[in-house]
Design a protein around this motif. Structure first.
Motif, PDB file in Angstrom:
ATOM      1  N   ILE A  98      -2.500   0.608  -8.077  1.00 50.73           N
ATOM      2  CA  ILE A  98      -1.144   0.098  -7.837  1.00 50.73           C
ATOM      3  C   ILE A  98      -1.079  -0.671  -6.529  1.00 50.73           C
ATOM      4  O   ILE A  98      -0.432  -1.724  -6.444  1.00 50.73           O
ATOM      5  CB  ILE A  98      -0.140   1.261  -7.848  1.00 50.73           C
ATOM      6  CG1 ILE A  98      -0.151   1.953  -9.221  1.00 50.73           C
ATOM      7  CG2 ILE A  98       1.265   0.762  -7.536  1.00 50.73           C
ATOM      8  CD1 ILE A  98       0.658   3.230  -9.274  1.00 50.73           C
ATOM      9  N   ALA A  99      -1.751  -0.185  -5.497  1.00 51.94           N
ATOM     10  CA  ALA A  99      -1.742  -0.879  -4.205  1.00 51.94           C
ATOM     11  C   ALA A  99      -2.402  -2.248  -4.313  1.00 51.94           C
ATOM     12  O   ALA A  99      -1.870  -3.249  -3.814  1.00 51.94           O
ATOM     13  CB  ALA A  99      -2.439  -0.028  -3.148  1.00 51.94           C
ATOM     14  N   VAL A 118       0.830  -1.206   0.000  1.00 47.56           N
ATOM     15  CA  VAL A 118       0.000   0.000   0.000  1.00 47.56           C
ATOM     16  C   VAL A 118       0.865   1.257   0.000  1.00 47.56           C
ATOM     17  O   VAL A 118       0.555   2.236  -0.685  1.00 47.56           O
ATOM     18  CB  VAL A 118      -0.950  -0.010   1.218  1.00 47.56           C
ATOM     19  CG1 VAL A 118      -1.766   1.276   1.266  1.00 47.56           C
ATOM     20  CG2 VAL A 118      -1.879  -1.222   1.151  1.00 47.56           C
ATOM     21  N   VAL A 119       1.957   1.231   0.761  1.00 46.29           N
ATOM     22  CA  VAL A 119       2.868   2.383   0.778  1.00 46.29           C
ATOM     23  C   VAL A 119       3.464   2.612  -0.607  1.00 46.29           C
ATOM     24  O   VAL A 119       3.555   3.760  -1.083  1.00 46.29           O
ATOM     25  CB  VAL A 119       3.982   2.178   1.827  1.00 46.29           C
ATOM     26  CG1 VAL A 119       5.094   3.219   1.661  1.00 46.29           C
ATOM     27  CG2 VAL A 119       3.411   2.259   3.235  1.00 46.29           C
ATOM     28  N   LEU A 120       3.868   1.542  -1.288  1.00 44.10           N
ATOM     29  CA  LEU A 120       4.383   1.683  -2.649  1.00 44.10           C
ATOM     30  C   LEU A 120       3.312   2.238  -3.583  1.00 44.10           C
ATOM     31  O   LEU A 120       3.609   3.062  -4.467  1.00 44.10           O
ATOM     32  CB  LEU A 120       4.872   0.331  -3.170  1.00 44.10           C
ATOM     33  CG  LEU A 120       6.241  -0.149  -2.691  1.00 44.10           C
ATOM     34  CD1 LEU A 120       6.548  -1.520  -3.285  1.00 44.10           C
ATOM     35  CD2 LEU A 120       7.337   0.836  -3.068  1.00 44.10           C
ATOM     36  N   GLY A 121       2.066   1.799  -3.393  1.00 45.55           N
ATOM     37  CA  GLY A 121       0.982   2.351  -4.204  1.00 45.55           C
ATOM     38  C   GLY A 121       0.854   3.849  -4.017  1.00 45.55           C
ATOM     39  O   GLY A 121       0.639   4.600  -4.984  1.00 45.55           O
ATOM     40  N   ARG A 155      12.636   6.842  -7.579  1.00 46.55           N
ATOM     41  CA  ARG A 155      13.826   6.759  -6.725  1.00 46.55           C
ATOM     42  C   ARG A 155      13.449   6.418  -5.279  1.00 46.55           C
ATOM     43  O   ARG A 155      14.122   5.618  -4.625  1.00 46.55           O
ATOM     44  CB  ARG A 155      14.602   8.075  -6.781  1.00 46.55           C
ATOM     45  CG  ARG A 155      15.257   8.337  -8.129  1.00 46.55           C
ATOM     46  CD  ARG A 155      16.253   9.471  -8.038  1.00 46.55           C
ATOM     47  NE  ARG A 155      15.596  10.744  -7.770  1.00 46.55           N
ATOM     48  CZ  ARG A 155      15.090  11.546  -8.693  1.00 46.55           C
ATOM     49  NH1 ARG A 155      15.178  11.198  -9.981  1.00 46.55           N
ATOM     50  NH2 ARG A 155      14.520  12.699  -8.377  1.00 46.55           N
ATOM     51  N   LEU A 156      12.376   7.027  -4.782  1.00 47.21           N
ATOM     52  CA  LEU A 156      11.943   6.754  -3.410  1.00 47.21           C
ATOM     53  C   LEU A 156      11.475   5.309  -3.264  1.00 47.21           C
ATOM     54  O   LEU A 156      11.824   4.618  -2.292  1.00 47.21           O
ATOM     55  CB  LEU A 156      10.823   7.717  -3.018  1.00 47.21           C
ATOM     56  CG  LEU A 156      10.250   7.557  -1.601  1.00 47.21           C
ATOM     57  CD1 LEU A 156      11.350   7.683  -0.558  1.00 47.21           C
ATOM     58  CD2 LEU A 156       9.147   8.586  -1.349  1.00 47.21           C
ATOM     59  N   ALA A 157      10.686   4.829  -4.230  1.00 47.32           N
ATOM     60  CA  ALA A 157      10.201   3.449  -4.178  1.00 47.32           C
ATOM     61  C   ALA A 157      11.363   2.466  -4.265  1.00 47.32           C
ATOM     62  O   ALA A 157      11.397   1.464  -3.530  1.00 47.32           O
ATOM     63  CB  ALA A 157       9.214   3.201  -5.318  1.00 47.32           C
ATOM     64  N   LEU A 158      12.318   2.750  -5.147  1.00 51.09           N
ATOM     65  CA  LEU A 158      13.479   1.870  -5.285  1.00 51.09           C
ATOM     66  C   LEU A 158      14.300   1.856  -3.995  1.00 51.09           C
ATOM     67  O   LEU A 158      14.778   0.798  -3.558  1.00 51.09           O
ATOM     68  CB  LEU A 158      14.339   2.320  -6.458  1.00 51.09           C
ATOM     69  CG  LEU A 158      15.543   1.431  -6.801  1.00 51.09           C
ATOM     70  CD1 LEU A 158      15.078   0.026  -7.142  1.00 51.09           C
ATOM     71  CD2 LEU A 158      16.333   2.037  -7.951  1.00 51.09           C
TER      72      LEU A 158
END
Length: 391
Positions: A312-313, A134-137, A153-156
């Motif tokens: 996405i989540a 969910v955070v990645l979404g 960049r933050l997700a990676l």
């Protein structure tokens, strides 16, 4: 008091009933029901070997299942913003616990994946998975609202941190599950073809490095490629269980091979299904998992009104669910190298059941239909409320 489950019922339960994906919910309840029978069939021999009563695992499985269902229903009643807030808080807490795990965790079979709180053991990585999805979404969706936001960049960066913490334990099965989830969510967020090539190269390098550096990883892969090269006791017994079961199975409680499978109630619960209920029952279980995943993905574009966060989540949550089922069943039939991973809602387990209930509850919350108020203009130009409807 009778609760009316129709569009005139504007209570919280009524709104939930009219908006939640009921077919997916009932499919999950069907899996949960099957799990009760399978754990009751497969766990008594394991309990006796460990010095417990025959129905020790059966009792605790039912307790965990009840809690899991309550968590799933409670989470499915949340709106998108509440789901996001809950996931962010849960992710932050589990991230801290993962950092602390090497220092205060409990070692089991050479890995430090568990910790104890008030006498109760739990696995932080299990609860981290749905929260991370969910955070990645949320992170990926921010890019569609503000193009300058460094979502990729933050997700990676978050993924690299989580992957390193899982490898330290070590838990490569969980690492691969999170990697698959991350890849699917990155794809849904619109990654370019160069990113696809780059991630594929990194994945190949990671598998090669694990095979070259870590003896237990090399041993499992070698045993899979050449069964005669090492100990494949559980897999051999698992295949024997399917052979004994045939198409229709030996019957409930009549399994013999299951008594010699050490993890019959967890990692090899699918083998118990094969021996006692047969291949036809196993195919129905596979269809239930496939139905939940496929239906969830089909609902993404249809009911989310271009809500990229929900899309996405949910993609990540469904990937976790599907990959975990594929790995567990693939190991049981020797299509994948041996890896300890529970079968969602079917295997015995506290952390896995509660985390899966929470994750699928968030999935149901994010795929709900939009509940609103329909109005129409009266004769004198005033808006008159007609009834609550589901868009």
């Amino acid at each position: 008091m009778k609760i009316s489950m129709d569009r005139r019922n504007s209570s919280a339960i009524g709104r939930w009933w009219m908006t939640v994906d009921r077919p997916a919910f009932f499919a999950m309840m069907a899996l949960i029901s099957v799990g009760i029978f399978l754990v009751a069939a497969g766990s008594p021999p394991v309990a006796r070997r460990l010095g417990y009563g025959d129905f020790y695992f059966v009792k605790w499985h039912q307790i965990y299942l009840a809690m899991s269902v309550l968590v799933m229903i409670a989470f499915s009643m949340l709106d998108n913003q509440q789901v996001r807030r809950l996931a962010v808080i849960g992710f932050a807490v589990m991230l801290v616990l993962l950092f602390l795990l090497p220092f205060i965790g409990v070692e089991n079979k050479g890995s430090i994946r568990w910790m104890r709180f008030l006498g109760v053991g739990f696995q932080p990585s299990e609860f981290m998975k749905p929260c991370f999805a969910v955070v990645l979404g949320w992170v990926f969706a921010a890019r569609f609202e503000a193009s300058h936001f460094p979502s990729y960049r933050l997700a990676l960066g978050l993924y690299v941190v989580i992957a390193m913490l899982l490898i330290i334990q070590p838990d490569f099965g969980m690492t691969m599950t999170v990697t698959a989830m991350f890849g699917v969510q990155f794809f849904l967020a619109g990654l370019s073809f160069l990113w696809v090539i780059g991630m594929a190269i990194v994945a190949v390098i990671g598998i090669w490095a694990a095979y070259s550096i870590l003896p237990h990883v090399a041993e499992r892969i070698n045993n899979f490629l050449d069964p005669a090269s090492g100990d494949n006791y559980q897999v051999e017994k698992s295949l024997a269980a399917f052979k004994q079961g045939g198409w229709l199975g030996r019957g409930p409680g009549e399994g013999v091979v299951k008594q010699f499978i050490p993890d019959a109630h967890t990692d090899f619960i699918f083998s118990v299904a094969g021996e006692e209920f047969g291949m036809i029952a196993c195919m129905l279980i596979v269809l239930l998992f496939a139905y939940i995943v496929v239906r969830g993905f089909l609902r993404l574009g249809r009911d989310n009104d271009n809500d990229m966060f929900a899309t996405i989540a949910v993609g990540g949550l469904l990937t976790q669910f599907g990959v975990q089922a594929i790995v567990n069943m693939g190991v049981a039939v020797n299509l994948l190298p041996a890896k300890g991973m529970t079968l969602p809602f079917l295997s015995y387990g506290g952390s896995s059941l509660l985390a899966m209930g929470g994750g699928m509850g968030m999935m149901l919350a994010l795929t709900k239909k939009k509940y609103g108020k329909k109005t129409e203009t009266g004769v004198k130009g005033k808006k008159v409320r007609v009834r609550a409807t589901v868009k």
